[in-house]
Design an enzyme around this catalytic site. Structure first.
Site, PDB file in Angstrom:
ATOM      1  N   ARG A  52       0.888  -1.173   0.000  1.00 24.88           N
ATOM      2  CA  ARG A  52       0.000   0.000   0.000  1.00 24.88           C
ATOM      3  C   ARG A  52       0.919   1.214   0.000  1.00 24.88           C
ATOM      4  NH1 ARG A  52      -5.379   1.440   3.368  1.00 24.88           N
ATOM      5  NH2 ARG A  52      -6.103  -0.011   1.772  1.00 24.88           N
ATOM      6  N   HIS A  93      -7.216   1.232  -6.660  1.00 25.39           N
ATOM      7  CA  HIS A  93      -7.486   0.315  -5.538  1.00 25.39           C
ATOM      8  C   HIS A  93      -8.157  -0.933  -6.133  1.00 25.39           C
ATOM      9  CE1 HIS A  93      -7.807  -1.075  -1.585  1.00 25.39           C
ATOM     10  NE2 HIS A  93      -8.729  -0.282  -1.081  1.00 25.39           N
ATOM     11  N   GLN A 121     -10.005  -3.739  -3.921  1.00 24.57           N
ATOM     12  CA  GLN A 121     -11.318  -3.358  -3.403  1.00 24.57           C
ATOM     13  C   GLN A 121     -12.388  -3.501  -4.493  1.00 24.57           C
ATOM     14  OE1 GLN A 121     -12.232  -2.054  -0.127  1.00 24.57           O
ATOM     15  NE2 GLN A 121     -14.221  -2.614  -1.001  1.00 24.57           N
ATOM     16  N   ASP A 163     -17.443   7.164  -1.658  1.00 26.73           N
ATOM     17  CA  ASP A 163     -16.176   6.995  -0.937  1.00 26.73           C
ATOM     18  C   ASP A 163     -15.960   8.258  -0.116  1.00 26.73           C
ATOM     19  OD1 ASP A 163     -13.624   6.170  -0.170  1.00 26.73           O
ATOM     20  OD2 ASP A 163     -12.703   6.442  -2.139  1.00 26.73           O
ATOM     21  N   CYS A 222     -16.483   1.395   0.286  1.00 28.99           N
ATOM     22  CA  CYS A 222     -15.310   0.558   0.580  1.00 28.99           C
ATOM     23  C   CYS A 222     -14.899   0.633   2.051  1.00 28.99           C
ATOM     24  CB  CYS A 222     -14.151   0.951  -0.318  1.00 28.99           C
ATOM     25  SG  CYS A 222     -13.562   2.638  -0.063  1.00 28.99           S
ATOM     26  N   ARG A 229     -13.358  -8.937   0.777  1.00 30.76           N
ATOM     27  CA  ARG A 229     -11.954  -8.634   0.491  1.00 30.76           C
ATOM     28  C   ARG A 229     -11.132  -9.912   0.636  1.00 30.76           C
ATOM     29  NH1 ARG A 229     -10.057  -3.371   1.008  1.00 30.76           N
ATOM     30  NH2 ARG A 229      -8.121  -4.313   0.258  1.00 30.76           N
TER      31      ARG A 229
END
Ligand code: CP
Ligand code: NVA
Length: 308
Positions: free
Chosen positions: A108, A135, A138, A227, A267, A295
């Site tokens: 990340r 991402h 996700q 988001d 998410c 996930r």
């Protein structure tokens, strides 16, 4: 051996095979404990190093559990705790060392170019656990969640509200092209998808609408997604951005303009009372906790795909 960095790097067939494997593995282990390994233990004797340059709850937990369920183990490295983060060791040398110790890396990062650079020097696969640009893990989990609840995503209408120019919206645009669904983005001009991703969308015939009108973005929608208005490391004037995005809040009034059986996705982490109201995220159309669980399942197949 392959890297999983962006959804756009994979063919539609490869992405579909990841989703189908996730569905079938999830089904097969329905009576097992949360961290018990799958019967075939494809990652037995193998391990993953996870490096987090930014905070994480879900990505950290779900990759650890994913690796356990595949029969392997994981180790988490924080940049401050290793030489790379302090600037005492180059990214290249860190990559060379990790290649000797583990079988796969998950990173990340604040800078997408670190993924490319790490990938260049590793002799093992690397997975993007979120960058400033994308991402993909996700969004793959979200495709899995959507299909579990609503069936095939092909030709369905997905709406994205709020910041149209962040890592999630970029990966969602790529997914719309690869999985062939219609994507409607509702955002102000200032937060529209960037030129590069718009160019990619055009070239790949993505069924994409970008509108300033939130109600237009959610019309006929099967799923509304949003988001955080201010992403990690987003160096903006937070107050101004939040004010500009206020009309794109997912609330009862806006949700009512989608299809009656539309689902709500986020998410997480969530800015309650900002991009979404409590009654929506805690309401019966919300599937956010299933998204978090999935996930684990999507990432297991992503890890396996890296070794095909
Ligand atoms: N959705 C997600 O990536 O969450 P974390 O930041 O907690 O990993
Ligand atoms: N766009 C958000 C996603 C968090 C999972 C961020 O980058 O902070």
């Amino acid at each position: 051996m392959k890297n999983f960095i962006n959804i756009s790097d994979l063919s539609s067939e490869e992405l579909r095979s990841i989703i189908e494997e996730a569905k079938s593995r999830k089904l097969k282990r329905k009576n097992l404990n949360k961290s018990s390994p799958d019967e075939d233990r494809p990652f037995e004797g193998k391990s993953m190093a996870m490096i987090f340059e930014k905070p994480s709850t879900r990505t950290r937990m779900s990759f650890d559990i994913a690796v356990k369920q595949l029969g392997g183990s994981s180790i988490t490295l924080s940049p401050e705790g290793i030489h790379y983060g302090k600037g005492d060791e180059t990214l290249k040398d860190t990559a060379k060392v990790l290649t000797e110790y583990v079988d796969i890396v998950m990173l990340r990062t604040a800078q997408h170019k670190n993924l490319e650079e790490f990938g260049k020097h590793l002799d093992i696969p690397i997975i993007n656990g979120l960058s400033d640009q994308s991402h993909p893990c996700q969004i793959m989990s979200d495709i899995l969640t959507f299909e579990e609840i609503k069936g095939p995503i092909k030709n369905k209408v997905i709406s994205w509200l709020g910041d149209g120019n962040n890592n999630m919206s970029n990966s969602l645009i790529e997914a719309a092209g690869k999985f062939d669904f219609e994507l409607k983005i509702g955002c102000p001009n200032k937060y529209m998808p960037n030129k590069n991703i718009m160019k990619w969308a055009k070239k790949n015939n993505v069924k994409l609408t970008v509108t300033k009108k939130p109600e237009e973005a959610v019309k006929n929608s099967d799923c509304i997604m949003t988001d955080k208005w201010v992403s990690m490391n987003d160096k903006v004037n937070k107050k101004i951005k939040k004010k500009n995005l206020k009309p794109y809040q997912v609330n009862k009034k806006l949700m009512a303009k989608a299809k009656p059986d539309a689902i709500f996705m986020h998410c997480l982490p969530v800015g309650r009372g900002e991009e979404v109201t409590d009654e929506i995220i805690d309401g019966k159309q919300s599937v956010v906790w299933i998204q978090a669980l999935n996930r684990v399942h999507a990432q297991k197949s992503i890890i396996n795909w890296c070794f095909i």
